[in-house]
Design an enzyme around this catalytic site. Structure first.
Site, PDB file in Angstrom:
ATOM      1  N   SER A 147       1.954  -5.240   3.253  1.00 46.18           N
ATOM      2  CA  SER A 147       3.398  -5.005   3.409  1.00 46.18           C
ATOM      3  C   SER A 147       4.223  -6.033   2.643  1.00 46.18           C
ATOM      4  O   SER A 147       5.389  -6.263   2.971  1.00 46.18           O
ATOM      5  CB  SER A 147       3.766  -5.016   4.899  1.00 46.18           C
ATOM      6  OG  SER A 147       3.282  -6.178   5.542  1.00 46.18           O
ATOM      7  N   SER A 163       1.743  -9.532  10.799  1.00 44.88           N
ATOM      8  CA  SER A 163       1.019  -8.564   9.968  1.00 44.88           C
ATOM      9  C   SER A 163      -0.473  -8.708  10.216  1.00 44.88           C
ATOM     10  O   SER A 163      -1.095  -9.682   9.770  1.00 44.88           O
ATOM     11  CB  SER A 163       1.339  -8.790   8.480  1.00 44.88           C
ATOM     12  OG  SER A 163       0.440  -8.090   7.661  1.00 44.88           O
ATOM     13  N   HIS A 165      -0.009  -4.459  19.706  1.00 46.33           N
ATOM     14  CA  HIS A 165       0.354  -4.044  18.353  1.00 46.33           C
ATOM     15  C   HIS A 165       0.979  -2.650  18.429  1.00 46.33           C
ATOM     16  O   HIS A 165       0.484  -1.772  19.130  1.00 46.33           O
ATOM     17  CB  HIS A 165      -0.877  -4.032  17.459  1.00 46.33           C
ATOM     18  CG  HIS A 165      -0.578  -3.902  15.996  1.00 46.33           C
ATOM     19  ND1 HIS A 165      -0.242  -2.702  15.411  1.00 46.33           N
ATOM     20  CD2 HIS A 165      -0.547  -4.820  14.994  1.00 46.33           C
ATOM     21  CE1 HIS A 165      -0.030  -2.877  14.115  1.00 46.33           C
ATOM     22  NE2 HIS A 165      -0.208  -4.156  13.843  1.00 46.33           N
ATOM     23  N   ASN A 222      -3.072  -7.174   9.014  1.00 47.63           N
ATOM     24  CA  ASN A 222      -3.954  -7.215   7.850  1.00 47.63           C
ATOM     25  C   ASN A 222      -3.810  -8.518   7.075  1.00 47.63           C
ATOM     26  O   ASN A 222      -4.770  -9.004   6.491  1.00 47.63           O
ATOM     27  CB  ASN A 222      -3.722  -5.989   6.954  1.00 47.63           C
ATOM     28  CG  ASN A 222      -2.447  -6.051   6.157  1.00 47.63           C
ATOM     29  OD1 ASN A 222      -2.404  -6.570   5.047  1.00 47.63           O
ATOM     30  ND2 ASN A 222      -1.373  -5.517   6.715  1.00 47.63           N
ATOM     31  N   HIS A 279       4.002   2.084  11.595  1.00 41.12           N
ATOM     32  CA  HIS A 279       2.915   1.893  12.556  1.00 41.12           C
ATOM     33  C   HIS A 279       2.775   3.049  13.534  1.00 41.12           C
ATOM     34  O   HIS A 279       1.783   3.119  14.254  1.00 41.12           O
ATOM     35  CB  HIS A 279       3.141   0.597  13.331  1.00 41.12           C
ATOM     36  CG  HIS A 279       3.356  -0.578  12.439  1.00 41.12           C
ATOM     37  ND1 HIS A 279       4.598  -1.151  12.242  1.00 41.12           N
ATOM     38  CD2 HIS A 279       2.505  -1.273  11.658  1.00 41.12           C
ATOM     39  CE1 HIS A 279       4.483  -2.154  11.383  1.00 41.12           C
ATOM     40  NE2 HIS A 279       3.228  -2.243  11.017  1.00 41.12           N
ATOM     41  N   HIS A 330       5.531  -4.857   8.808  1.00 42.36           N
ATOM     42  CA  HIS A 330       5.476  -6.230   9.317  1.00 42.36           C
ATOM     43  C   HIS A 330       5.631  -7.245   8.192  1.00 42.36           C
ATOM     44  O   HIS A 330       4.673  -7.879   7.757  1.00 42.36           O
ATOM     45  CB  HIS A 330       4.173  -6.454  10.084  1.00 42.36           C
ATOM     46  CG  HIS A 330       4.165  -5.809  11.431  1.00 42.36           C
ATOM     47  ND1 HIS A 330       3.013  -5.562  12.146  1.00 42.36           N
ATOM     48  CD2 HIS A 330       5.186  -5.358  12.207  1.00 42.36           C
ATOM     49  CE1 HIS A 330       3.322  -4.990  13.299  1.00 42.36           C
ATOM     50  NE2 HIS A 330       4.625  -4.849  13.354  1.00 42.36           N
ATOM     51  N   GLU A 336       0.936  -0.147  16.469  1.00 38.85           N
ATOM     52  CA  GLU A 336       0.047   0.967  16.118  1.00 38.85           C
ATOM     53  C   GLU A 336      -0.848   1.334  17.297  1.00 38.85           C
ATOM     54  O   GLU A 336      -1.057   2.520  17.583  1.00 38.85           O
ATOM     55  CB  GLU A 336      -0.805   0.615  14.900  1.00 38.85           C
ATOM     56  CG  GLU A 336      -1.705   1.768  14.468  1.00 38.85           C
ATOM     57  CD  GLU A 336      -2.649   1.407  13.342  1.00 38.85           C
ATOM     58  OE1 GLU A 336      -3.758   1.980  13.301  1.00 38.85           O
ATOM     59  OE2 GLU A 336      -2.292   0.562  12.492  1.00 38.85           O
ATOM     60  N   CYS A 355      -7.870   1.589   7.044  1.00 41.32           N
ATOM     61  CA  CYS A 355      -7.272   2.214   5.867  1.00 41.32           C
ATOM     62  C   CYS A 355      -7.855   1.627   4.584  1.00 41.32           C
ATOM     63  O   CYS A 355      -8.346   0.500   4.543  1.00 41.32           O
ATOM     64  CB  CYS A 355      -5.751   2.097   5.895  1.00 41.32           C
ATOM     65  SG  CYS A 355      -5.068   0.617   5.139  1.00 41.32           S
ATOM     66  N   CYS A 389       0.850  -1.180   0.000  1.00 37.24           N
ATOM     67  CA  CYS A 389       0.000   0.000   0.000  1.00 37.24           C
ATOM     68  C   CYS A 389       0.892   1.238   0.000  1.00 37.24           C
ATOM     69  O   CYS A 389       2.118   1.151   0.129  1.00 37.24           O
ATOM     70  CB  CYS A 389      -0.913  -0.001   1.223  1.00 37.24           C
ATOM     71  SG  CYS A 389      -0.018   0.142   2.790  1.00 37.24           S
TER      72      CYS A 389
END
Length: 346
Positions: free
Chosen positions: A288, A243, A145, A245, A95, A62, A147, A215, A33
């Protein structure tokens, strides 16, 4: 830059007889992304401008392959800023970090480059703004995490973490009319909205954030795999275990009808026994993941007889983010013309 080293499997995958033609449904969008691309370029350009070593707090993104390749170029990954020699260059990961981390870097006279994804920065700013307005913030995300730690660090006294829908049923919230939810950017859209539904059942006055925090890339990759999953006997998600996502893509694939779904870092981790009775394989990758890792999966699938590849595209992505201000010019002071974020990179 030298070609990336990708582990090769010891024995090639073998074709297995199945009813009907074999095919691969390749989800799009997939892979890098804009925020990830920006962060990786930031480390590469910092190495070009300042020379090795450049330190990076936590994994820049990640993905084990990306981290390994950057290490070969001279990046050193650390857990905390106090591991970095005073005066060194340090990059904050995509993050994001808390104000305490920024201050810790300043205290050591570190030359900090903030590669936080702008979409994460948006959530940080929302947390600060709502805390100043005396809101109590319910942050939907996963404990531990990076983030989540960074976002909570911007309003620690006003933020309560909600890990999942079940936790929404039991968290204790101080009585207040000013209650709002925010979220980690890489969550499952469906699970997040279920968490919000349960929270609102208990707290009807709960307010929504001004705009969606999950996102665009996370949502787009989930939408694409939702379209692939009902037709897939097997879904392979390329991405690392840490990761968020990528892990969510496996869960979404199973929820939307895939008969089986697995996550791999590399094609060499794909197992022969996964292909019994499999005619249709869905393939995608987390936000990622460089495209070269997906290409290796497709190459190995060809060994197993999956030569026909059809791309299932549900969205176009052309978003780009500017580099951190310290890296927008080269060593000679010229504006860098390199494309920034949003493209699929090898």
């Amino acid at each position: 830059m030298t070609a990336p080293v990708i582990p090769q499997r010891r024995e090639r995958l073998r074709p297995v007889e199945v009813d009907g033609p074999k095919r691969v449904l390749l989800a799009a969008p997939r892979g890098y992304c804009a925020g990830v691309d920006r962060a990786v370029i930031a480390v590469e350009k910092a190495l070009e401008q300042y020379g090795a070593p450049v330190y990076v707090r936590k994994q820049i993104v990640h993905n084990v392959h990306v981290v390994s390749e950057l290490e070969k170029q001279g990046a050193i990954f650390v857990d905390e800023v106090d591991e970095v020699p005073p005066g060194s260059h340090i990059v904050f990961s995509a993050h994001g970090v808390s104000p305490a981390v920024v201050q810790g870097a300043a205290d050591r006279d570190l030359q900090a480059i903030d590669a936080t994804c702008p979409l994460v920065t948006k959530v940080h700013r929302e947390a600060v703004r709502f805390a100043k307005q005396d809101y109590r913030i319910l942050l939907i995300g996963h404990a531990g995490h990076e983030e989540v730690e960074g976002t909570m660090g911007h309003a620690p006294e006003r933020t309560i973490l909600v890990n999942d829908p079940d936790e929404a049923d039991r968290i204790e919230v101080p009585e207040t009319d000013a209650l709002i939810w925010l979220s980690q950017t890489t969550l499952s859209v469906d699970e997040t909205m279920e968490t919000v539904r349960r929270l609102r059942a208990r707290f009807p006055h709960l307010q929504d954030p001004p705009s969606d925090d999950i996102c665009y890339a996370t949502q787009n990759r989930q939408v694409a795999i939702k379209k692939v999953a009902p037709e897939a006997d097997l879904v392979i998600v390329v991405g690392s275990a840490n990761s968020s996502n990528s892990v969510r893509l496996v869960e979404v694939a199973l929820e939307y009808g895939a008969k089986a779904a697995y996550r791999v870092d590399y094609a060499s981790e794909i197992k022969q026994e996964w292909f019994e009775g499999v005619a249709t394989v869905g393939v995608t990758s987390g936000a990622s993941v460089p495209e070269v890792l997906v290409e290796q999966v497709l190459a190995d699938l060809r060994d197993a007889g999956f030569d026909a590849v059809s791309e299932v595209k549900t969205a176009e992505e052309d978003l780009q983010f500017s580099l951190p201000k310290e890296l927008r010019r080269d060593a000679q002071g010229n504006v860098d013309e390199r494309a920034l974020g949003g493209r699929i990179r090898d």
